[in-house]
Each structure stands twice: as C-alpha cells, then as structure tokens.
Design a protein around this motif. Structure first.
Motif, PDB file in Angstrom:
ATOM      1  N   LYS A  50       0.830  -1.166   0.110  1.00 16.22           N
ATOM      2  CA  LYS A  50       0.016  -0.069   0.057  1.00 16.22           C
ATOM      3  C   LYS A  50       0.924   1.137   0.051  1.00 16.22           C
ATOM      4  O   LYS A  50       0.498   2.425  -0.401  1.00 16.22           O
ATOM      5  N   ARG A  51       2.002   1.228   0.732  1.00 14.31           N
ATOM      6  CA  ARG A  51       2.847   2.321   0.675  1.00 14.31           C
ATOM      7  C   ARG A  51       3.563   2.772  -0.746  1.00 14.31           C
ATOM      8  O   ARG A  51       3.927   3.802  -1.024  1.00 14.31           O
ATOM      9  N   ASN A  72      -0.414   3.928  -5.648  1.00 20.70           N
ATOM     10  CA  ASN A  72      -1.535   4.994  -5.476  1.00 20.70           C
ATOM     11  C   ASN A  72      -2.457   4.729  -6.948  1.00 20.70           C
ATOM     12  O   ASN A  72      -1.897   4.332  -7.784  1.00 20.70           O
ATOM     13  N   SER A  86      -4.238  17.561   2.142  1.00 19.49           N
ATOM     14  CA  SER A  86      -3.606  17.047   3.653  1.00 19.49           C
ATOM     15  C   SER A  86      -4.194  15.885   4.207  1.00 19.49           C
ATOM     16  O   SER A  86      -3.247  15.193   4.820  1.00 19.49           O
ATOM     17  N   PHE A  87      -5.428  15.673   3.784  1.00 21.60           N
ATOM     18  CA  PHE A  87      -5.969  14.297   4.527  1.00 21.60           C
ATOM     19  C   PHE A  87      -5.154  13.262   3.730  1.00 21.60           C
ATOM     20  O   PHE A  87      -4.639  12.282   4.674  1.00 21.60           O
ATOM     21  N   ARG A 144      -1.452  12.870   4.944  1.00 23.00           N
ATOM     22  CA  ARG A 144      -1.343  12.356   6.672  1.00 23.00           C
ATOM     23  C   ARG A 144      -1.518  10.925   6.569  1.00 23.00           C
ATOM     24  O   ARG A 144      -0.781  10.264   7.355  1.00 23.00           O
ATOM     25  N   LEU A 145      -2.410  10.178   5.794  1.00 26.16           N
ATOM     26  CA  LEU A 145      -2.860   8.951   5.881  1.00 26.16           C
ATOM     27  C   LEU A 145      -1.601   8.304   5.385  1.00 26.16           C
ATOM     28  O   LEU A 145      -1.335   7.103   5.560  1.00 26.16           O
ATOM     29  N   TYR A 146      -0.783   8.804   4.322  1.00 26.26           N
ATOM     30  CA  TYR A 146       0.613   8.133   3.830  1.00 26.26           C
ATOM     31  C   TYR A 146       1.782   8.702   4.833  1.00 26.26           C
ATOM     32  O   TYR A 146       2.920   8.391   4.177  1.00 26.26           O
ATOM     33  N   GLY A 147       1.595   9.241   5.770  1.00 28.02           N
ATOM     34  CA  GLY A 147       2.583   9.372   6.770  1.00 28.02           C
ATOM     35  C   GLY A 147       3.470  10.829   6.669  1.00 28.02           C
ATOM     36  O   GLY A 147       4.621  10.966   7.116  1.00 28.02           O
ATOM     37  N   LEU A 148       2.901  11.621   5.655  1.00 33.32           N
ATOM     38  CA  LEU A 148       3.570  12.782   5.344  1.00 33.32           C
ATOM     39  C   LEU A 148       3.306  13.865   6.239  1.00 33.32           C
ATOM     40  O   LEU A 148       2.470  13.877   6.847  1.00 33.32           O
ATOM     41  N   ASP A 149       4.543  14.445   6.725  1.00 35.12           N
ATOM     42  CA  ASP A 149       4.301  15.696   7.597  1.00 35.12           C
ATOM     43  C   ASP A 149       3.541  16.905   6.800  1.00 35.12           C
ATOM     44  O   ASP A 149       3.631  16.922   5.646  1.00 35.12           O
ATOM     45  N   ARG A 173      -3.379  14.263  -5.851  1.00 34.22           N
ATOM     46  CA  ARG A 173      -3.328  13.518  -4.561  1.00 34.22           C
ATOM     47  C   ARG A 173      -2.524  12.185  -4.578  1.00 34.22           C
ATOM     48  O   ARG A 173      -1.934  11.706  -3.815  1.00 34.22           O
ATOM     49  N   MET A 184      10.786   7.199  10.295  1.00 37.06           N
ATOM     50  CA  MET A 184       9.321   7.351  10.941  1.00 37.06           C
ATOM     51  C   MET A 184       9.205   6.255  11.705  1.00 37.06           C
ATOM     52  O   MET A 184       9.120   5.181  11.085  1.00 37.06           O
ATOM     53  N   ARG A 204       0.034   9.993  13.178  1.00 41.24           N
ATOM     54  CA  ARG A 204      -0.391  11.031  12.065  1.00 41.24           C
ATOM     55  C   ARG A 204      -1.639  10.641  11.314  1.00 41.24           C
ATOM     56  O   ARG A 204      -2.389  11.383  10.970  1.00 41.24           O
ATOM     57  N   MET A 229      -7.397   2.104   0.432  1.00 37.73           N
ATOM     58  CA  MET A 229      -6.242   1.686   0.019  1.00 37.73           C
ATOM     59  C   MET A 229      -5.031   2.336   0.735  1.00 37.73           C
ATOM     60  O   MET A 229      -3.821   1.913   0.424  1.00 37.73           O
ATOM     61  N   VAL A 243      -2.963   2.325   6.324  1.00 40.39           N
ATOM     62  CA  VAL A 243      -3.737   2.562   7.501  1.00 40.39           C
ATOM     63  C   VAL A 243      -4.435   1.601   8.294  1.00 40.39           C
ATOM     64  O   VAL A 243      -5.193   1.086   7.630  1.00 40.39           O
TER      65      VAL A 243
END
Lengths: 293, 266
Positions: free
Chosen positions: A106-107, A110, A129-130, A133-138, A179, B1, B9, B94, B97
């Motif tokens: 998943k990482r 996309n 932004s949502f 954050r789901l993918y760990g970005l600040d 996105r 991280m 997050r 997807m 998470v």
C-alpha cells in the motif's frame, strides 16, 4: 533493455524502445494467473470478471490496458490495488506479496480512477492534506509538495482553498492526480484518468504522465479507451476481452500483428476490434457496464 | 519515522478531516445544534410543567447526555456511510492505515465534537431552567462520559460494519439500532417501567449505565464509590465491544473485498 520486458510475440523489427524500463531487480508489478468471479444472482453461475491474467511490468514502464466496457480493466486495477481479493493467482509489487505484505504494498502504490472522488465540500488543500497524513507525510512537507504539483498541473494557489465542488471536471481530475502523486507512489494505477476531459486538460494530464515516467521513474499501469493516448504513452499494451488477456505487445507490435494475422490496416483501432471482437462505436454506445460487483 | 508516529499522523488525519468537514458544513451544524437545543428544552419543559424539580433534572440529564451518546454513536456508525456518499471509501481503504487507527481517529473526533455539543446544550439548559449544580459531582459525571464513550465506541464500530456489508440497507440499520438504544436505555424514564424482555436488553446498552450514573452524580451528588455498580458494566462492555468491533470491522472489510462492495455507490 531486455526482450523480457517487451511483448513476447513481436518481431525485433517491431520493438519500440521503452523509455527507462529497467529489467533489473524484482518486477514493479507481477501478476500471475489473477482470477476474479462475482456472484450476482444465486440462481446463475458466477460472472468471470478477470480470467487467469498474468502480466509483468518493469520499473519505469508505462503499460496500457485496453478493452471494451465490462472487459475487466477496472476490476483488474482493483485487484492490484487490494480493493478486491483474488479468487486465484497472486500479485507482487516490487517483490512484496499483496496478501502477506499488504501495508508494504500500500505504501508503494496509488490510484487515480475515472471518477475524481473527493470530499467535495473540502478544498484541494484539505483533501490533499488528508491523503498526505494517511501516507505518513508531515503537513509542512505535504503543503510544499502539493503546491508544486498543483502549479505544474496549472492550478494556482488561489484555487487551493476553494471547495472542490466549485472546480470543473478537468480541474478535479488534476487534483486527483496530484493526490496520487503527493504520496510518491512507485507504482501508479491510472484507471481512465483522461476520460471525460476536454482536449486541453487531456493533453496536460498526458504530458504530466510522461514527465512522471521521465523524471520520477514511476511505473504506470494505465487503462484507457483513447487509443491515441495509449499509443503515445505506453511502451506495451495488453488487450482484455471477456476478462482474459487476449494479446500483449508494443503498439508497433500490435499493429504489425493485426496486419499479419487478420489482414487488417495496421492501426491500434484495428487491433482493438480484432482482439475484442467489437468496434469502438459498440463500446461507446454500450456505456459503462462493468461486471456487476 | 516510527510505526507509532505514522499511526498518530494517520489517526489525526481523520480528526482533521472531520473538523474541516464540520467547518465547511457550518450551516448544517448550526441547524443541528438549534434542533438539539429545542428538542432538549421541549422534553425538559414537561418536568417544569408538572412542577417537579427532580423530574426536570432527570429529563435535562436524559436529553443532554443522550444527545452526547447519540452524536458519538452516529459519528462512528456513519464512518463508512459518509465515505461511500462522497465516493472516497476506496481511496481511504487503499491507504496504508490500520483499521484500528482509522476507527479510533474517527472516534476521537466524535468524542470531542460530542463534548462541545453537550457543553453548549448544558449551558443553555442550565441558564433556561436556572439549574443549581452546586451539589453535583461533576467529576464523576465526566468520568462516566469518558468510560461510557469507550463502550459506545465499540458498538459504533459494530454498527459501522453494516454499511460496508449492505450498501443500501446499512445506514438504515444504523439508524434503527440508534433508535432501539434510545428506547431501551432509560433516557427519559426509568428502565424499571419497561417490559421484562426490554429490561434485559437495557442491561447490554452502555447508555443505561451512563445515564443512571450521571443522574445520580448530578442530581444527588453521588460519590465515585457509590457509582461503582454502574462503572463495572461499562468497563466490561468497553473491554468486550471495542475488540469485537475491530474484529468485526476487519471481517466486514474482507467480505466487502471478496464481493466487490467497496465500489462507489451514491
């Protein structure tokens, strides 16, 4: 470049260079014998949506998947995305098994689908932004990156704060692409990303896809009904018919093959008609008719 | 991280997104709040009309804290429905998470949102009826809100499964479940007046214990010790319902992926 990354059936003369496809290391995407059926009615046998499909994409390659409506393209993309489970077969992304290493896969991936799905009341900035954050970005990094990508796609900062619902269809699709890119996927799944876009927006998106491949080394699986787009962007093309992979080759290879095997004019349209058993007009008239899910 | 940073997050992503949605739908938020205030006042005025201060307080507590519990339950229960409606469900599913992070992020927002709603309601009703909360044990009431939220979150997670399994019927069933909780939990009356079988059901509703304890804390000023009989069932329910909710949600996700029910509808 190895012949292994090209269609197995074409002659050396028909081989078209595939920009930046590196056949070293694990495949960017390896799908073996993927099979998916859907039960739509208890009294009827299941519908075979994807039938024993195997493909291999090398890093940096753009692979086009063509097929009539209902041929299984979107189902195949969903299987690779992990949004559907396989009835048989397996999927590997850069050596990670989709079932056993779901989070790792998943990482790396996309997806952009034909319908730009967002929280329509939220702005592009809020939607992005949502996702970030789901993918760990600040948030700071995400904002900077989003602004760059959006600017490249022709969407200014002023637009970033307005609700998505106020944007045109083309703009929304560009935000959808932003996105997906924001999370730096190494495998990008584009499910008819230019369908319904005006010619200028379509061209923008196509150019951006080329840049992604050239500058970011992205591997892309693209489904489309636009044969010119497939010819322009894809190093190899597979045609799905009734859930099965009917043929796979470079665009030039496909043209040569349809001329040699069917005696037709060597165009992608001829290849589409020959290997799907229908014309593009049939496809358009039928409308979107995915296997019932 | 680290994995924990990543989870924090991602969990915060749901809090922030829901906050942004609340902000964008501010007109509806005001409308819902006005409706909640009007509803709570209307019910509480029944107590005022019969000149019974204790009944008035009991109805105020029922109206205010049921509002809190139902807001929390509905927010979590609608986690999937909302995403389906907007068409974003597949994108969220997807993302890398964990479902526990997704659900707990949604639950955290629901609790904060519910607390703000409840505070506004409580202030309006306290001013309107000139309520004397001098003897009230507010600390104990707060503890029961927190513990009650935990047990209700588990049921909310179970409810969130329904829209995943049945696209059309799921959210209708969440609504029906919420209505049943209202009926059996003694929101406006004692559960003693319910038929025997309903009294049995009321014992597995966290709302029954939350409302009973908060009434005792706010009306009688009961101490934490005196409220222990209401605390244990809530802790036990939180301990059971949250893991069961998470397990059920995971099962429902696998079912949806097998049958193709994550696909956009609506």
């Amino acid at each position: 470049m190895s012949i292994a990354v090209l269609g197995a059936t074409q002659s050396p003369a028909s081989i078209r260079p595939i920009a930046k496809a590196y056949p070293t290391g694990p495949a960017a995407l390896l799908v073996e014998h993927a099979t998916k059926r859907f039960k739509v009615d208890r009294r009827k046998p299941p519908v075979m949506a994807v039938d024993d499909v195997s493909i291999r994409l090398e890093r940096g390659e753009i692979y086009g998947l063509l097929g009539a409506n209902g041929s299984g393209k979107s189902t195949f993309i969903r299987l690779v995305s992990g949004l559907l489970t396989l009835d048989a077969g397996r999927v590997e992304v850069f050596g990670h098994d989709l079932v056993r290493e779901e989070m790792a896969v998943k990482r790396l991936i996309n997806r952009v689908s034909v319908d730009a799905a967002f929280f329509k009341k939220l702005s592009p900035a809020e939607n992005l932004s949502f996702a970030a954050r789901l993918y760990g970005l600040d948030s700071g990094e995400a904002r900077r990156k989003a602004a760059l990508i959006m600017a490249r796609l022709g969407i200014g900062e002023k637009r970033m704060g307005r609700p998505v619902e106020q944007m045109s269809r083309g703009m929304q699709q560009k935000v959808a692409i932003a996105r997906a890119i924001l999370t730096s996927p190494t495998l990008l799944l584009l499910d008819e990303p230019t369908t319904g876009l005006d010619p200028r927006s379509k061209l923008d998106v196509q150019t951006f896809i080329e840049e992604l491949q050239a500058d970011h080394d992205a591997t892309i699986l693209l489904t489309t009904h636009d044969l010119a787009e497939a010819e322009r962007l894809c190093g190899r093309i597979g045609i799905l018919a009734g859930g099965r992979l009917a043929v796979e080759a470079t665009p030039e290879g496909l043209k040569a093959r349809v001329a040699a095997e069917h005696g037709l004019v060597p165009t992608l349209e001829s290849a589409f008609m020959a290997y799907t058993g229908r014309s593009l007009d049939d496809d358009v008239e039928e409308g979107e008719a995915e296997p019932a899910e | 991280m680290t994995a924990i940073q990543r989870d924090v997050r991602a969990g915060y992503a749901f809090v922030e997104r829901n906050f942004n949605l609340t902000k964008r739908y501010w007109g509806w938020e005001v409308a819902f709040l006005v409706y909640a205030v009007a509803g709570a006042l209307s019910v509480s005025l029944i107590g005022q009309s019969v000149g019974n201060r204790r009944l008035l307080m009991s109805l105020v507590v029922g109206a205010v804290f049921w509002n809190y519990l139902s807001v929390v339950f509905q927010s979590i229960g609608d986690t999937i429905t909302w995403e389906r409606w907007e068409g974003t469900l597949e994108y969220t599913m997807m993302a890398p998470v964990r479902r526990s992070v997704q659900l707990l992020g949604s639950a955290l927002f629901a609790v904060v949102y519910g607390l703000i709603h409840t505070a506004v309601l409580l202030v309006v009703l306290a001013l309107f009826f000139s309520l004397d909360l001098g003897h009230a044990n507010l600390g104990a009431a707060a503890i029961f809100m927190v513990v009650g939220s935990a047990s209700l979150i588990g049921i909310g997670m179970l409810a969130a499964i329904l829209p995943m399994m049945s696209v059309e019927r799921g959210s209708q069933m969440v609504f029906v479940l919420q209505s049943c909780l209202l009926l059996i939990s003694g929101v406006y009356y004692s559960t003693d007046i319910l038929p025997g079988w309903m009294q049995l059901l009321s014992r597995i509703s966290p709302a029954t214990y939350v409302l009973d304890a908060i009434r005792k804390a706010l009306i009688d000023g009961a101490s934490a010790d005196q409220l222990l009989p209401d605390l244990w069932p809530l802790l036990a329910m939180a301990f059971v319902f949250i893991p069961v909710g998470l397990w059920g949600f995971g099962w429902a996700e696998r079912y949806a992926k097998r049958t193709g029910k994550l696909k956009r509808v609506g």
